[in-house]
Scaffold this motif. Structure first.
Motif, PDB file in Angstrom:
ATOM      1  N   ASP A 147      46.211  62.275 -17.061  1.00  0.00           N
ATOM      2  CA  ASP A 147      45.296  61.896 -18.122  1.00  0.00           C
ATOM      3  C   ASP A 147      45.659  62.913 -19.337  1.00  0.00           C
ATOM      4  O   ASP A 147      44.718  63.392 -19.874  1.00  0.00           O
ATOM      5  CB  ASP A 147      43.852  61.611 -17.918  1.00  0.00           C
ATOM      6  CG  ASP A 147      43.412  60.521 -18.922  1.00  0.00           C
ATOM      7  OD1 ASP A 147      44.235  59.836 -19.399  1.00  0.00           O
ATOM      8  OD2 ASP A 147      42.115  60.228 -18.867  1.00  0.00           O
ATOM      9  N   ILE A 148      46.934  63.332 -19.519  1.00  0.00           N
ATOM     10  CA  ILE A 148      47.158  64.169 -20.559  1.00  0.00           C
ATOM     11  C   ILE A 148      48.356  63.988 -21.364  1.00  0.00           C
ATOM     12  O   ILE A 148      48.887  63.124 -21.168  1.00  0.00           O
ATOM     13  CB  ILE A 148      47.425  65.609 -19.832  1.00  0.00           C
ATOM     14  CG1 ILE A 148      48.987  65.387 -19.008  1.00  0.00           C
ATOM     15  CG2 ILE A 148      46.512  66.182 -18.997  1.00  0.00           C
ATOM     16  CD1 ILE A 148      49.201  66.840 -18.481  1.00  0.00           C
TER      17      ILE A 148
ATOM     18  N   GLU B   6      37.269  66.997 -22.878  1.00  0.00           N
ATOM     19  CA  GLU B   6      38.071  68.118 -22.864  1.00  0.00           C
ATOM     20  C   GLU B   6      38.829  68.309 -24.190  1.00  0.00           C
ATOM     21  O   GLU B   6      39.741  68.958 -24.315  1.00  0.00           O
ATOM     22  CB  GLU B   6      39.082  67.636 -21.644  1.00  0.00           C
ATOM     23  CG  GLU B   6      38.326  67.626 -20.369  1.00  0.00           C
ATOM     24  CD  GLU B   6      39.166  67.281 -19.298  1.00  0.00           C
ATOM     25  OE1 GLU B   6      38.819  67.349 -18.016  1.00  0.00           O
ATOM     26  OE2 GLU B   6      40.255  66.685 -19.502  1.00  0.00           O
ATOM     27  N   GLN B   7      38.536  67.548 -25.144  1.00  0.00           N
ATOM     28  CA  GLN B   7      39.320  67.686 -26.520  1.00  0.00           C
ATOM     29  C   GLN B   7      39.183  69.110 -26.992  1.00  0.00           C
ATOM     30  O   GLN B   7      38.135  69.543 -26.922  1.00  0.00           O
ATOM     31  CB  GLN B   7      38.734  66.694 -27.498  1.00  0.00           C
ATOM     32  CG  GLN B   7      38.857  65.092 -26.996  1.00  0.00           C
ATOM     33  CD  GLN B   7      40.530  65.008 -27.044  1.00  0.00           C
ATOM     34  OE1 GLN B   7      41.318  65.404 -27.984  1.00  0.00           O
ATOM     35  NE2 GLN B   7      40.870  64.140 -25.977  1.00  0.00           N
TER      36      GLN B   7
ATOM     37  N   LEU C 252      45.416  72.853 -22.071  1.00  0.00           N
ATOM     38  CA  LEU C 252      45.538  72.916 -20.554  1.00  0.00           C
ATOM     39  C   LEU C 252      47.097  73.353 -20.410  1.00  0.00           C
ATOM     40  O   LEU C 252      47.907  73.355 -21.083  1.00  0.00           O
ATOM     41  CB  LEU C 252      45.605  71.417 -20.184  1.00  0.00           C
ATOM     42  CG  LEU C 252      44.145  70.835 -20.580  1.00  0.00           C
ATOM     43  CD1 LEU C 252      43.770  69.371 -19.940  1.00  0.00           C
ATOM     44  CD2 LEU C 252      43.018  71.470 -20.134  1.00  0.00           C
TER      45      LEU C 252
ATOM     46  N   THR D 123      47.590  68.654 -23.644  1.00  0.00           N
ATOM     47  CA  THR D 123      46.074  68.493 -24.223  1.00  0.00           C
ATOM     48  C   THR D 123      45.756  67.222 -23.383  1.00  0.00           C
ATOM     49  O   THR D 123      46.538  66.399 -22.975  1.00  0.00           O
ATOM     50  CB  THR D 123      46.111  68.032 -25.603  1.00  0.00           C
ATOM     51  OG1 THR D 123      46.682  66.852 -25.944  1.00  0.00           O
ATOM     52  CG2 THR D 123      46.477  69.003 -26.546  1.00  0.00           C
ATOM     53  N   SER D 124      44.242  66.889 -23.456  1.00  0.00           N
ATOM     54  CA  SER D 124      43.547  65.874 -22.464  1.00  0.00           C
ATOM     55  C   SER D 124      43.352  64.832 -23.315  1.00  0.00           C
ATOM     56  O   SER D 124      43.105  64.897 -24.542  1.00  0.00           O
ATOM     57  CB  SER D 124      42.440  66.400 -21.937  1.00  0.00           C
ATOM     58  OG  SER D 124      41.726  65.449 -21.349  1.00  0.00           O
ATOM     59  N   ARG D 125      43.540  63.489 -22.815  1.00  0.00           N
ATOM     60  CA  ARG D 125      43.214  62.270 -23.272  1.00  0.00           C
ATOM     61  C   ARG D 125      41.631  61.997 -23.087  1.00  0.00           C
ATOM     62  O   ARG D 125      41.416  60.698 -23.702  1.00  0.00           O
ATOM     63  CB  ARG D 125      43.957  61.085 -22.463  1.00  0.00           C
ATOM     64  CG  ARG D 125      45.692  61.412 -22.810  1.00  0.00           C
ATOM     65  CD  ARG D 125      46.302  60.398 -21.969  1.00  0.00           C
ATOM     66  NE  ARG D 125      47.792  60.376 -22.122  1.00  0.00           N
ATOM     67  CZ  ARG D 125      48.565  59.865 -21.265  1.00  0.00           C
ATOM     68  NH1 ARG D 125      48.023  59.188 -20.308  1.00  0.00           N
ATOM     69  NH2 ARG D 125      50.093  59.998 -21.614  1.00  0.00           N
ATOM     70  N   ARG D 126      40.924  62.817 -22.313  1.00  0.00           N
ATOM     71  CA  ARG D 126      39.548  62.626 -22.135  1.00  0.00           C
ATOM     72  C   ARG D 126      38.713  63.344 -23.232  1.00  0.00           C
ATOM     73  O   ARG D 126      38.761  64.510 -23.613  1.00  0.00           O
ATOM     74  CB  ARG D 126      39.176  63.199 -20.811  1.00  0.00           C
ATOM     75  CG  ARG D 126      40.002  62.620 -19.614  1.00  0.00           C
ATOM     76  CD  ARG D 126      39.536  63.103 -18.221  1.00  0.00           C
ATOM     77  NE  ARG D 126      40.261  62.528 -17.249  1.00  0.00           N
ATOM     78  CZ  ARG D 126      40.271  62.742 -15.831  1.00  0.00           C
ATOM     79  NH1 ARG D 126      39.420  63.419 -15.552  1.00  0.00           N
ATOM     80  NH2 ARG D 126      41.205  62.143 -14.777  1.00  0.00           N
TER      81      ARG D 126
END
Length: 357
Positions: A353-354, A163-164, A168, A157-160
């Motif tokens: 960033d994941i 993109e929640q 991924l 999963t993304s930390r951004r």
């Protein structure tokens, strides 16, 4: 003497290494890989021809790291700077310039014979782990629609914020982006092109990758990329044979690990170097294209086994045993499969960033 004293953590280095040991490894890496710029790892080293090795005058060092000094093939109890060479030669066959010092600023060194590594991309095909799988299964064949491909590491999963909520997929940059040659949005296929995949087998698209720095003194830490999963495609929550992943853990020398990958399937190994700088030819056709990866994890096959990884295993997630905590992302191995190199997983997650899962 060998270094034993713990020191404050430095960027890119594992925990618990002394300042002197770090400095000695870094000094040796810069010095010997600068020489390698004038003498690439081919054709002489790759052919392992004795005459060729004499000609290159000792520039056959392809990795420099930190591990236990070996005596009669058995590790001791103190860390030293390790030089990995394609073939150990008697001192009488080496010029004075080609010999490796027994100490660097008071730190012991060791010379270990090992085959040079290449990006672990496939050259041929296999069976179940290379077949069409829906839902996707980490540990099996996957790749960019235009390259041979490799192995799906895990879902993430993304930390951004933007993109929640999207799933991924994690693998190497050379598996998902051809070292950045592909544009974001390019299709990702399962199985990979090498295993009969076509654009009709698309499961996602390239989202982002960590740019590669070429050169013998480059400071790459990871070969990693993520793809975004297409709608309607599922992915299992565990790695084939290995099981569910239970967080992350730093590497340490002697750590037992295992993985499942596209070519070799399930195998277990032992971490024997925790801060290895490795010089990697990016292409067999043009071996002068090289990139240095710093502070990598080196994993050898477990005792009694001769094989840990082979071409096509790029992207496999390395997890500890029995804890199943992620340790690293496999990205390179020699043709004989005796060992492999992996990016530290925490560097992979931070640079992309994941998070896993």
């Amino acid at each position: 003497m060998c270094a034993r004293t713990p020191a404050p953590e430095s960027p890119g280095f594992p925990e618990g290494l002394s300042t002197d040991l770090r400095a000695a490894k870094s000094e040796a890496s810069d010095r010997y890989f600068t020489r390698s710029a004038r003498h690439p790892l081919a054709p002489f080293i790759l052919r392992r021809a004795l005459a060729g090795l004499r000609e290159v005058g000792g520039h056959q060092v392809h990795a420099i790291g930190i591990g236990y000094k070996l005596t009669n093939g058995k590790p001791g109890d103190a860390l030293c700077v390790r030089f990995y060479v394609s073939q150990k030669l008697p001192k009488r066959l080496l010029s004075a310039r080609a010999r490796i010092n027994t100490h660097i600023d008071g730190i012991d060194t060791d010379v270990i014979e090992a085959a040079p590594a290449f990006p672990a991309m496939p050259l041929a095909c296999s069976r179940a782990r290379r077949q069409h799988k829906r839902p996707l299964r980490p540990g099996s064949s996957i790749g960019l629609e235009t390259v041979a491909g490799g192995t799906l590491a895990f879902r993430c999963t993304s930390r951004r914020g933007a993109e929640q909520g999207r799933t991924l997929l994690l693998s190497n940059s050379h598996v998902f982006s051809d070292y950045g040659a592909a544009l974001p949005g390019t299709g990702i296929c399962q199985p990979s092109l090498a295993d009969g995949g076509t654009p009709q087998d698309r499961v996602g698209s390239l989202l982002r990758f960590v740019p590669l720095q070429e050169g013998v003194l480059a400071t790459n830490q990871v070969d990693a990329a993520v793809a975004i999963l297409d709608d309607g495609i599922g992915v299992e929550a565990d790695i084939c044979t290995v099981g569910a992943v239970q967080g992350t853990v730093p590497p340490f020398v002697g750590q037992l690990v295992h993985k499942h990958a596209r070519s070799t399937g399930y195998s277990s190994g032992v971490v024997d170097d925790i801060a290895c700088d490795v010089l990697l030819p990016l292409s067999r056709a043009t071996p002068q294209r090289q990139a240095r990866f710093v502070n990598q994890i080196r994993i050898r096959a477990r005792s009694g086994a001769s094989l840990f990884a082979q071409l096509g295993d790029s992207g496999a997630l390395i997890v500890d045993k029995p804890g199943n905590r992620a340790v690293g992302l496999l990205f390179a191995c020699p043709d004989n499969g005796t060992h492999a190199f992996a990016n530290p997983i925490r560097a992979v997650l931070d640079q992309l960033d994941i998070d896993l899962g």
